[in-house]
Design a protein around this motif. Structure first.
Motif, mmCIF file in Angstrom:
data_model
loop_
_atom_site.group_PDB
_atom_site.id
_atom_site.type_symbol
_atom_site.label_atom_id
_atom_site.label_comp_id
_atom_site.label_asym_id
_atom_site.label_seq_id
_atom_site.Cartn_x
_atom_site.Cartn_y
_atom_site.Cartn_z
ATOM 1 N N ALA A 9 -30.741 -13.584 7.278
ATOM 2 C CA ALA A 9 -31.837 -14.584 7.687
ATOM 3 C C ALA A 9 -31.215 -15.525 8.657
ATOM 4 C CB ALA A 9 -32.270 -15.398 6.634
ATOM 5 N N ALA A 10 -29.798 -15.690 8.548
ATOM 6 C CA ALA A 10 -29.237 -16.580 9.479
ATOM 7 C C ALA A 10 -29.141 -15.954 10.652
ATOM 8 C CB ALA A 10 -27.914 -17.139 8.827
ATOM 9 N N GLN A 11 -28.762 -14.744 10.950
ATOM 10 C CA GLN A 11 -28.682 -13.944 11.939
ATOM 11 C C GLN A 11 -29.704 -13.941 12.796
ATOM 12 O OE1 GLN A 11 -27.114 -9.913 11.407
ATOM 13 N NE2 GLN A 11 -26.884 -9.538 13.510
ATOM 14 N N ARG A 12 -31.089 -13.480 12.092
ATOM 15 C CA ARG A 12 -32.213 -13.477 12.714
ATOM 16 C C ARG A 12 -32.669 -14.780 13.315
ATOM 17 N NH1 ARG A 12 -35.328 -10.191 7.784
ATOM 18 N NH2 ARG A 12 -34.765 -8.057 8.508
ATOM 19 N N ALA A 13 -32.327 -16.021 12.537
ATOM 20 C CA ALA A 13 -32.851 -17.127 13.215
ATOM 21 C C ALA A 13 -31.920 -17.495 14.588
ATOM 22 C CB ALA A 13 -32.530 -18.315 12.206
ATOM 23 N N ARG A 14 -30.651 -17.006 14.508
ATOM 24 C CA ARG A 14 -29.794 -16.957 15.424
ATOM 25 C C ARG A 14 -30.335 -16.342 16.916
ATOM 26 N NH1 ARG A 14 -26.814 -12.461 17.322
ATOM 27 N NH2 ARG A 14 -25.152 -12.993 18.795
ATOM 28 N N HIS A 33 -38.613 -15.813 41.980
ATOM 29 C CA HIS A 33 -38.551 -14.551 42.901
ATOM 30 C C HIS A 33 -39.874 -13.670 42.755
ATOM 31 C CE1 HIS A 33 -34.373 -15.334 42.092
ATOM 32 N NE2 HIS A 33 -34.119 -14.820 43.042
ATOM 33 N N GLY A 34 -41.048 -14.333 42.148
ATOM 34 C CA GLY A 34 -42.077 -13.691 42.179
ATOM 35 C C GLY A 34 -42.296 -12.545 41.460
ATOM 36 N N LEU A 35 -41.599 -12.323 40.441
ATOM 37 C CA LEU A 35 -41.561 -11.197 39.748
ATOM 38 C C LEU A 35 -42.656 -11.182 38.596
ATOM 39 C CD1 LEU A 35 -37.848 -11.086 39.075
ATOM 40 C CD2 LEU A 35 -39.237 -9.751 40.391
ATOM 41 N N PRO A 36 -43.082 -10.013 38.183
ATOM 42 C CA PRO A 36 -44.017 -9.836 36.849
ATOM 43 C C PRO A 36 -43.288 -10.395 35.613
ATOM 44 C CG PRO A 36 -43.429 -7.804 37.602
ATOM 45 C CD PRO A 36 -42.756 -8.570 38.597
ATOM 46 N N GLU A 37 -44.199 -10.362 34.584
ATOM 47 C CA GLU A 37 -43.526 -10.648 33.378
ATOM 48 C C GLU A 37 -42.567 -9.427 32.874
ATOM 49 O OE1 GLU A 37 -44.424 -12.079 28.738
ATOM 50 O OE2 GLU A 37 -46.215 -11.847 30.450
ATOM 51 N N LEU A 38 -41.484 -9.636 32.550
ATOM 52 C CA LEU A 38 -40.583 -8.469 32.232
ATOM 53 C C LEU A 38 -40.153 -8.756 30.523
ATOM 54 C CD1 LEU A 38 -38.484 -8.355 35.697
ATOM 55 C CD2 LEU A 38 -40.500 -6.880 34.865
ATOM 56 N N PRO A 39 -39.751 -7.748 30.125
ATOM 57 C CA PRO A 39 -38.980 -7.810 28.809
ATOM 58 C C PRO A 39 -37.798 -8.530 28.864
ATOM 59 C CG PRO A 39 -39.911 -5.453 29.155
ATOM 60 C CD PRO A 39 -39.807 -6.153 30.550
ATOM 61 N N VAL A 40 -37.428 -9.296 27.724
ATOM 62 C CA VAL A 40 -36.253 -9.857 27.756
ATOM 63 C C VAL A 40 -35.548 -9.363 26.318
ATOM 64 C CG1 VAL A 40 -35.008 -12.263 27.520
ATOM 65 C CG2 VAL A 40 -37.016 -11.995 28.891
ATOM 66 N N ILE A 41 -34.451 -9.015 26.552
ATOM 67 C CA ILE A 41 -33.730 -8.191 25.307
ATOM 68 C C ILE A 41 -32.444 -8.760 25.149
ATOM 69 C CG2 ILE A 41 -32.768 -6.069 24.685
ATOM 70 C CD1 ILE A 41 -35.736 -5.799 24.752
ATOM 71 N N LEU A 42 -32.036 -8.782 23.937
ATOM 72 C CA LEU A 42 -30.612 -9.838 23.707
ATOM 73 C C LEU A 42 -29.652 -8.953 22.909
ATOM 74 C CD1 LEU A 42 -29.236 -12.456 23.388
ATOM 75 C CD2 LEU A 42 -29.957 -12.351 20.646
ATOM 76 N N LEU A 43 -28.693 -8.349 23.509
ATOM 77 C CA LEU A 43 -27.585 -7.646 23.180
ATOM 78 C C LEU A 43 -26.263 -8.414 22.607
ATOM 79 C CD1 LEU A 43 -27.529 -5.155 26.437
ATOM 80 C CD2 LEU A 43 -28.558 -4.950 24.025
ATOM 81 N N ALA A 219 -24.816 -11.987 24.014
ATOM 82 C CA ALA A 219 -24.571 -13.428 23.173
ATOM 83 C C ALA A 219 -23.466 -13.380 22.358
ATOM 84 C CB ALA A 219 -25.750 -14.039 22.557
ATOM 85 N N ASP A 220 -22.563 -14.134 21.977
ATOM 86 C CA ASP A 220 -21.815 -13.987 20.866
ATOM 87 C C ASP A 220 -22.224 -14.698 19.580
ATOM 88 O OD1 ASP A 220 -21.629 -16.779 21.003
ATOM 89 O OD2 ASP A 220 -19.857 -16.727 22.303
ATOM 90 N N SER A 221 -21.775 -14.864 18.511
ATOM 91 C CA SER A 221 -22.405 -15.522 17.452
ATOM 92 C C SER A 221 -22.923 -16.951 17.718
ATOM 93 C CB SER A 221 -21.400 -15.746 16.308
ATOM 94 O OG SER A 221 -20.207 -16.490 16.616
ATOM 95 N N VAL A 222 -22.757 -17.525 18.704
ATOM 96 C CA VAL A 222 -23.359 -19.174 18.950
ATOM 97 C C VAL A 222 -23.831 -19.036 20.288
ATOM 98 C CG1 VAL A 222 -22.504 -21.443 19.185
ATOM 99 C CG2 VAL A 222 -21.315 -19.866 17.483
ATOM 100 N N HIS A 223 -23.409 -18.790 21.298
ATOM 101 C CA HIS A 223 -23.997 -18.826 22.693
ATOM 102 C C HIS A 223 -24.288 -17.815 23.279
ATOM 103 C CE1 HIS A 223 -22.483 -23.108 22.031
ATOM 104 N NE2 HIS A 223 -21.355 -22.731 21.994
#
Length: 243
Positions: A9-14, A33-43, A219-223
């Motif tokens: 749960a903590a990881q999901r919240a993070r 930059h006048g771009l359409p709405e694009l996906p945002v993915i976290l790695l 992102a790392d575990s915090v930032h």
């Protein structure tokens, strides 16, 4: 994390918090930059420092490789369709990913996105590089098909020649700031086929949105550590100042 909050749960919240930050920055960049709405993915983000490849790590890799090559040479060379090990098959299934035919440039997009992460999954490669006998059989078969005379000694020497002077501390012996120091043809079956959960999510998002661009954050575990606009042509880093 509260005493009652589970690690999952903590990881999901993070992840939700970091994704929201990335989305906020991406929206501002897209508007600018006048771009359409694009996906945002976290790695995940590889945040290790580099160091000289320790001699003991080099020796440990070559010792292990020697045994793997010996195993791969127990049978006559066969075609290049050698099956993966159960371990590699399992990792591929865990990824839950298949290359979508609707986006021919997906391998390029995946590669650039992986570069934004910096190879966090590579850190498990240690002094084995995920190289099992099935991978060595494939390499041996390919080199033979190309007309080379392949011996255990020549194959070991070929891998040794790609060991870098520096690598990421505590990571795979071939993991450098420019990615894997091995040519793709020499990498393990697992390395060539595995896609992490984040990249699988990216693939699904691009297919469903019919886009060939996305914002990829790491992102790392915090930032948040990195954010880039990833396209078929490459990536454009985005400044994270102010976070």
């Amino acid at each position: 994390m509260s005493s009652r909050e589970s690690p999952i749960a903590a990881q999901r919240a993070r992840n939700a918090r970091l994704t929201a930050q990335a989305e906020q920055i991406a929206r501002a960049d897209g508007a600018e930059h006048g771009l359409p709405e694009l996906p945002v993915i976290l790695l995940p983000a590889n945040s290790r420092n580099t160091t000289e490849l320790p001699e003991e790590s080099r020796d440990a890799f070559l010792d292990r490789l020697r045994g793997t090559i010996t195993e791969a040479f127990l049978d006559a060379v066969r075609d290049n369709g050698a099956p993966m090990t159960a371990e590699s098959e399992s990792a591929r299934e865990d990824a839950g990913w298949a290359l979508p035919e609707s986006i021919p440039a997906m391998p390029d997009i995946i590669g650039v996105s992986c570069g934004t992460c910096g190879g966090e999954c590579c850190t498990a490669g240690g002094t084995h590089g995920f190289l099992h006998a099935d991978s060595i059989m494939r390499v041996r078969a390919q080199l033979t098909e190309d007309g080379e005379t392949v011996t255990p000694e020549s194959l070991e020497a070929r891998y040794a020649s790609y060991l870098p002077a520096r690598h990421y501390r505590g990571s795979c012996v071939f993991h450098t700031t420019t990615g894997c120091n091995l040519p793709r043809a020499l990498r393990s079956n697992l390395c060539n086929r595995y896609v992490c959960g984040g990249l699988a999510q990216l693939t699904r998002a691009l297919v469903s949105s019919q886009q060939t661009s996305a914002y990829v954050a790491a992102a790392d575990s915090v930032h948040l550590r990195r954010l880039a606009l990833v396209t078929v042509a490459g990536s454009r880093p985005i400044t994270l100042s102010g976070l």
